[in-house]
Write a protein that holds these residues in place. Structure first.
Motif, mmCIF file in Angstrom:
data_model
loop_
_atom_site.group_PDB
_atom_site.id
_atom_site.type_symbol
_atom_site.label_atom_id
_atom_site.label_comp_id
_atom_site.label_asym_id
_atom_site.label_seq_id
_atom_site.Cartn_x
_atom_site.Cartn_y
_atom_site.Cartn_z
ATOM 1 N N ALA A 61 32.828 47.775 43.398
ATOM 2 C CA ALA A 61 34.153 48.387 43.229
ATOM 3 C C ALA A 61 34.871 48.614 44.544
ATOM 4 O O ALA A 61 36.098 48.655 44.593
ATOM 5 C CB ALA A 61 34.004 49.711 42.486
ATOM 6 N N VAL B 206 37.941 45.628 47.250
ATOM 7 C CA VAL B 206 39.208 45.398 46.560
ATOM 8 C C VAL B 206 40.089 44.508 47.419
ATOM 9 O O VAL B 206 39.991 44.525 48.647
ATOM 10 C CB VAL B 206 39.947 46.722 46.247
ATOM 11 N N ILE C 231 36.438 38.422 31.396
ATOM 12 C CA ILE C 231 37.754 38.622 32.027
ATOM 13 C C ILE C 231 38.087 40.110 32.099
ATOM 14 O O ILE C 231 38.632 40.598 33.095
ATOM 15 C CB ILE C 231 38.868 37.865 31.269
ATOM 16 N N ALA C 232 37.746 40.843 31.025
ATOM 17 C CA ALA C 232 38.052 42.275 31.011
ATOM 18 C C ALA C 232 37.249 43.004 32.082
ATOM 19 O O ALA C 232 37.746 43.927 32.722
ATOM 20 C CB ALA C 232 37.750 42.861 29.634
ATOM 21 N N SER D 70 38.398 41.350 36.034
ATOM 22 C CA SER D 70 39.778 40.900 35.829
ATOM 23 C C SER D 70 40.394 40.278 37.086
ATOM 24 O O SER D 70 41.435 39.630 37.006
ATOM 25 C CB SER D 70 40.647 42.043 35.303
ATOM 26 N N MET E 160 43.099 48.388 42.251
ATOM 27 C CA MET E 160 42.297 48.878 41.116
ATOM 28 C C MET E 160 43.159 49.021 39.868
ATOM 29 O O MET E 160 42.698 48.769 38.752
ATOM 30 C CB MET E 160 41.640 50.214 41.478
ATOM 31 N N GLN F 120 45.693 47.168 39.131
ATOM 32 C CA GLN F 120 45.915 45.805 38.629
ATOM 33 C C GLN F 120 44.714 45.350 37.798
ATOM 34 O O GLN F 120 44.871 44.837 36.694
ATOM 35 C CB GLN F 120 46.143 44.860 39.797
ATOM 36 N N ARG F 121 43.529 45.542 38.346
ATOM 37 C CA ARG F 121 42.323 45.168 37.600
ATOM 38 C C ARG F 121 42.259 45.928 36.278
ATOM 39 O O ARG F 121 41.928 45.364 35.234
ATOM 40 C CB ARG F 121 41.072 45.556 38.398
ATOM 41 N N ALA F 122 42.597 47.223 36.339
ATOM 42 C CA ALA F 122 42.496 48.056 35.133
ATOM 43 C C ALA F 122 43.478 47.598 34.067
ATOM 44 O O ALA F 122 43.143 47.532 32.879
ATOM 45 C CB ALA F 122 42.733 49.524 35.493
ATOM 46 N N VAL G 222 44.938 44.560 33.677
ATOM 47 C CA VAL G 222 44.575 43.244 33.129
ATOM 48 C C VAL G 222 43.366 43.400 32.199
ATOM 49 O O VAL G 222 43.351 42.887 31.073
ATOM 50 C CB VAL G 222 44.265 42.241 34.268
ATOM 51 N N GLY G 223 42.372 44.141 32.668
ATOM 52 C CA GLY G 223 41.168 44.355 31.854
ATOM 53 C C GLY G 223 41.492 45.061 30.545
ATOM 54 O O GLY G 223 40.998 44.680 29.481
ATOM 55 N N LYS H 190 39.483 52.678 32.558
ATOM 56 C CA LYS H 190 39.047 51.641 33.507
ATOM 57 C C LYS H 190 39.421 52.036 34.934
ATOM 58 O O LYS H 190 38.621 51.869 35.861
ATOM 59 C CB LYS H 190 39.689 50.286 33.159
ATOM 60 N N GLU I 165 36.780 52.572 37.855
ATOM 61 C CA GLU I 165 36.891 51.794 39.097
ATOM 62 C C GLU I 165 36.957 52.748 40.295
ATOM 63 O O GLU I 165 36.312 52.515 41.324
ATOM 64 C CB GLU I 165 38.166 50.936 39.084
ATOM 65 N N SER I 166 37.763 53.790 40.159
ATOM 66 C CA SER I 166 37.926 54.731 41.267
ATOM 67 C C SER I 166 36.614 55.449 41.569
ATOM 68 O O SER I 166 36.241 55.635 42.724
ATOM 69 C CB SER I 166 39.008 55.762 40.945
#
Lengths: 700, 245
Positions: free
Chosen positions: A270, A273, A412-413, A416, B98, B100-102, B104-105, B149, B153-154
């Motif tokens: 994580a 990034v 993908i989820a 992502s 993060m 952005q990832r969250a 999209v996910g 999410k 992530e955080s």
């Protein structure tokens, strides 16, 4: 993001710029030597391939060199998490004199440069191009080295780093496809020279007449300009040089060979990034390079990565199938070049080394890659550095997570970041997504299979526990073993109310609620534990504080305890001191003083000077204690300074602990607030009796 | 926090300590452009769902979908829109990444069960799936997944450098399996705590769309982003309390 920095290149004018010498940077490719001088040398160039290089390509080379040098000269800030990586990204404003400013100041090329470099390095780029006043000859960059080996013009420019992937690509081109190629190698450090030469010779021996032409490239600069190790922009310099050489050869493409897992480079954890994961050959970057070079060339130019759908194990199999396994040991994958020695050519702990070891095992080719070449063996050795532990664990965990994905949607989820790739590879997004998923599934399987292989090979050492407890093999193999289960099984019925020490911390539970671990307020927790152990018994606060002071001394003196397993012991942390009133204490002092008077008379009668001295010392202490406790008129002192300090300190410590508990268990905190009385004689008193388990769980 | 990890504290208490330790960092980035842009895009996807000019509305946000949009297309388009937006104003940040990832996910997770096929949907399948986002309940669910999410992530962002250093015999995580289990439990904890955002998001969306005549302004969206994150943080702080269970 960091504050804006100017990078003023060559003799670019600085009109209108408020230059800050401490922050801004000057770089010069031409002119007299000085701390800001940098040099670009393209070595081993054959006279036959040198043609006129258009001005715009010469500009490209210089721009890429300036960008690469600034990237190393301007440090990133700490990448600590406390500021969400505020200092990591830089705001870079370049002022570069060029031969063709109109072209470079065009909207399209500016957009392509800023977008591609921004994504590649995670920085913010601005460019301002001015007219170069004194144009310099391109030949100034070249070192000719004609040895008569050029039998014909090459058909392909291949970027050759000396790693496994570019080696396999070269073998494919030269030996399998029989193409004539020119290999372009960026030489960032002298340390790699010998290894590169050895590898080149091995390729030449196999290739015979089709011996590829090697062109080395160096960028030299003052050591003081080497401040940042990440060097994200190196692939821009690399491709610019490759494209310029391709142009000299009248070719319209350059090839990188990099396996897809490294190229796509999904973040391993994580904290990785954005650009913290290297994007050197990320498909979006490759597409961006292609756009830039095409604009520079004024016609379509392609940048290809033929290995985008291969794993590293696939790449190794290209080498072994071609019968070139002897070249594996001569290739260099490690990114920690500063750790490289003649004996240990690989550190064994960086992400590239880890990937190489796993891939060698997966490709069943590890016999060609001697483990002695690695400074550390990731499978069997303890990893003392935190970053080494994190890297290995993250690498393996990602493979585990990918392996657990049941379908592409989950993939993908969960990852992502992969969506950034879909539009930059050939084919529609759905098909590309499926190929990326298949690639990562294959890689995850290879990693797991490699792990199984190493467990199998080391099973005796694992069973006998002769390997370090934190080595990779044991932390993986023993995942299902009983050693990971605490001595107190988690399913064992625990008391509804406890406030006790467990190992190094305090653990509390009230009314069967969830356990709360108490850290950072140890003293208050100790006092609370003491009071809970003696419900309804008032105890002198001085006795308690003094008792714990002595206990602290004992703890220091007895610190050589073992650190394995837990067991429940009998008894409370302190002995059962019972109820002692202050007045009783004074009475005790008096009796002790009387006793001392008797003893001193006896000692005098015997002329025992040593004993007299000892007794006088003791009397001094007793006198001080009595004076502390007894005030004028024979009354007990109520709140003189030091006693008040002790009471206040006790109360504060208890209150701090209760405040901490309040964050996690309000009812417990409320109960303690209500039931604990501080003052001279603290006590825990409740209307309804509550049975507290207060015995510590200590190390065996 | 490190003391809690080594002592074997449970997930909720570590999450609580982590969010407290990170409170200052969160406060300093509350107006982070990447984060607010992701939330803005999420609200606008829901707003677009009820519009006649669905495609045009998305295009105005920088979301370019091909005619036969598949789920990977949608994921790529959202990523690209956020990348382009932040690239043009220099707004890249870790929280933005993060977010952005969250987003999209969350979208992939939310929409995929509604599609008959992942790769070859009919011309209107993805649009139909997106159209459902205009419903109050659907927006609440998507928002919950997004914040769960993002929080996870955080949390991992703050913890990932610490956890693996406590790996090995005699340490907090004797084995890789134990560390993996902890990370799964943390993920679950964030999902559970995100429940508080679901109803709030649904109500907020419904109220503001009504009050703002079928649209939602950037200002409202930014306010929502900041308040929803605060709710999530407060819940994580509460989450470790015994009386909250």
């Amino acid at each position: 993001m960091q504050d804006k920095r100017y990078i003023i290149c060559g003799n670019a004018p600085t009109d209108g710029i408020k230059e800050t010498p401490g922050r801004d940077l000057r770089l010069r490719l031409w002119g007299k030597d000085g701390p800001d001088k940098i040099t670009l040398r393209i070595e081993d160039i054959h006279t036959k391939i040198v043609r006129n290089v258009p001005d715009v390509f010469q500009d490209l080379l210089e721009i890429a060199t300036y960008v690469y040098c600034a990237d190393q000269a301007i440090p990133r800030g700490a990448d600590d998490v406390d500021s969400f990586g505020h200092g990591w990204r830089r705001d870079l404003h370049f002022i570069i004199p060029v031969r063709t400013p109109d072209f470079w100041n065009g909207q399209e090329i500016l957009q392509a440069l800023c977008s591609t470099l921004g994504f590649l390095s995670d920085d913010n780029y601005h460019f301002e191009f001015t007219k170069l006043k004194e144009a310099h000859a391109f030949q100034g960059y070249l070192d000719f080295n004609d040895d008569g080996r050029l039998h014909g013009y090459p058909e392909q420019v291949v970027m050759f780093s000396g790693g496994l992937d570019s080696l396999a690509g070269t073998i494919d081109e030269v030996l399998n496809e029989k193409r004539r190629v020119v290999l372009v190698t960026h030489k960032p450090t002298q340390k790699l020279n010998k290894r590169h030469r050895r590898l080149e010779k091995m390729i030449a021996d196999k290739a015979g007449e089709n011996d590829p032409l090697h062109i080395g490239v160096r960028v030299n600069k003052n050591k003081k300009l080497n401040k940042e190790y990440t060097q994200r922009s190196r692939s821009f310099l690399y491709v610019s040089i490759g494209a310029t050489i391709a142009r000299m050869l009248n070719l319209k493409s350059v090839r990188f060979y990099e396996n897809g897992v490294i190229s796509l480079n999904l973040p391993v954890c994580a904290q990785v990034v954005g650009g913290r994961a290297t994007r050197t050959t990320h498909p979006r970057v490759i597409r961006g390079f292609q756009e830039i070079i095409s604009l520079v060339a004024g016609e379509p130019f392609t940048i290809e990565n033929p290995y985008i759908w291969k794993t590293k194990a696939d790449v190794i199999q290209v080498i072994t199938k071609a019968g070139c396994q002897d070249m594996i040991a001569a290739s260099t994958t490690c990114t920690h070049t500063w750790e490289m020695t003649n004996h240990h050519t690989h550190c064994g702990t960086c992400s590239q080394c880890i990937d190489r070891r796993f891939a060698m095992l997966a490709a069943k080719a590890d016999q060609y890659d001697p483990v002695e070449a690695y400074k550390a063996d990731i499978f069997t050795q303890s990893r003392s550095k935190d970053e080494d532990k994190i890297m290995t664990a993250a690498y393996l965990e990602r493979a585990n997570q990918v392996r657990e994905q049941d379908d592409i949607t989950q993939f993908i989820a969960r990852f992502s970041e992969v969506s950034r790739v879909f539009r930059y590879l050939n084919g529609n997004s759905g098909k590309v997504a499926q190929k990326v998923y298949d690639l990562y599934k294959q890689h995850a399987k290879e990693v797991c299979d490699a792990m199984d292989t190493m467990v199998g090979r080391n099973i005796t050492a694992i069973r006998q526990r002769t390997l370090p407890g934190d080595c990779l093999l044991r932390t993986v193999y023993e995942s299902g073993s009983v050693i990971s289960v605490p001595a107190i099984p988690v399913d064992q019925k625990q008391p509804d109310n406890y406030f006790r020490k467990r190992g190094g911390v305090w653990a509390a539970r009230f009314n069967g609620n969830a356990e709360v671990l108490v850290t950072g307020v140890d003293k208050g927790a100790e006092y609370i534990n003491f009071l809970l152990a003696r419900p309804n018994k008032e105890t002198s606060v001085y006795e308690i504080v003094c008792g714990f002071a002595i206990d602290s001394c004992n703890a220091v003196l007895n610190s050589n305890e073992t650190d394995e397993g837990f067991q429940v012991t009998q008894g409370v942390p302190l002995g059962d001191t019972g109820f002692v009133a202050d007045r009783k204490a004074v009475e005790q002092y008096r009796e002790t003083a009387h006793e001392l008077f008797r003893e001193i008379e006896e000692a005098r009668a015997e002329n025992n000077d040593a004993e007299i001295q000892r007794l006088e010392d003791e009397m001094t202490q007793i006198t001080a204690a009595i004076n502390e406790a007894v005030g004028l008129g024979g009354k007990l002192r109520k709140s003189n300074d030091k006693r008040k300090n002790i009471r206040d300190a006790f109360r504060s410590a208890v209150n701090r602990a209760i405040k901490y508990l309040e964050k996690y268990d309000k009812p417990l905190a409320a109960h303690l607030k209500e039931s604990i009385k501080c003052g001279n004689a603290p006590v825990y008193r409740t209307e309804e009796e509550i049975v507290w388990e207060v015995r510590p769980i200590v190390n065996e | 926090m490190v003391g809690l990890i080594t002592a074997g504290a449970d997930v909720s208490q570590i999450a609580n300590a982590t969010i407290r330790a990170a409170d200052k960092a969160f406060t300093s980035v509350l107006n982070d452009e990447g984060f607010t842009e992701a939330v803005w895009l999420m609200t606008q996807l829901a707003i677009a769902a009820k519009k006649e000019n669905f495609g045009e509305h998305l295009q105005s946000l920088g979301v370019n979908l091909p005619q036969d949009t598949s789920l990977p297309d949608l994921a790529a388009a959202i990523s690209e829109a956020l990348d382009n937006k932040l690239e043009s104003n220099g707004g890249r940040s870790d929280l933005g990444e993060m977010s952005q990832r969250a987003l999209v996910g969350a979208l992939v997770e939310h929409i995929s069960p509604k599609l008959p096929s992942l790769f070859a949907p009919g011309p209107d399948d993805v649009r139909a799936a997106l159209a459902a986002l205009g419903k109050k309940r659907e927006f609440g669910e998507l928002s919950r997944t997004f914040f769960a999410k993002l929080t996870n992530e955080s949390m991992n962002y703050f913890l990932s450098k610490t956890l693996a250093t406590h790996l090995g015999e005699g340490q907090r995580f004797a084995t890789m399996n134990e560390m993996g289990q902890f990370e799964k439990a943390l993920n679950m904890h964030c999902k559970e705590d995100s429940l508080i955002v679901e109803q709030f998001s649904a109500d907020w969306f419904s109220k503001h769309r009504y009050e703002e005549g079928g649209d939602i302004s950037r200002e409202s969206s930014n306010g929502f982003a900041s308040y929803a994150l605060k709710k999530m943080k407060d819940e994580l702080k509460e989450g470790a309390r015994a009386d909250a269970r």
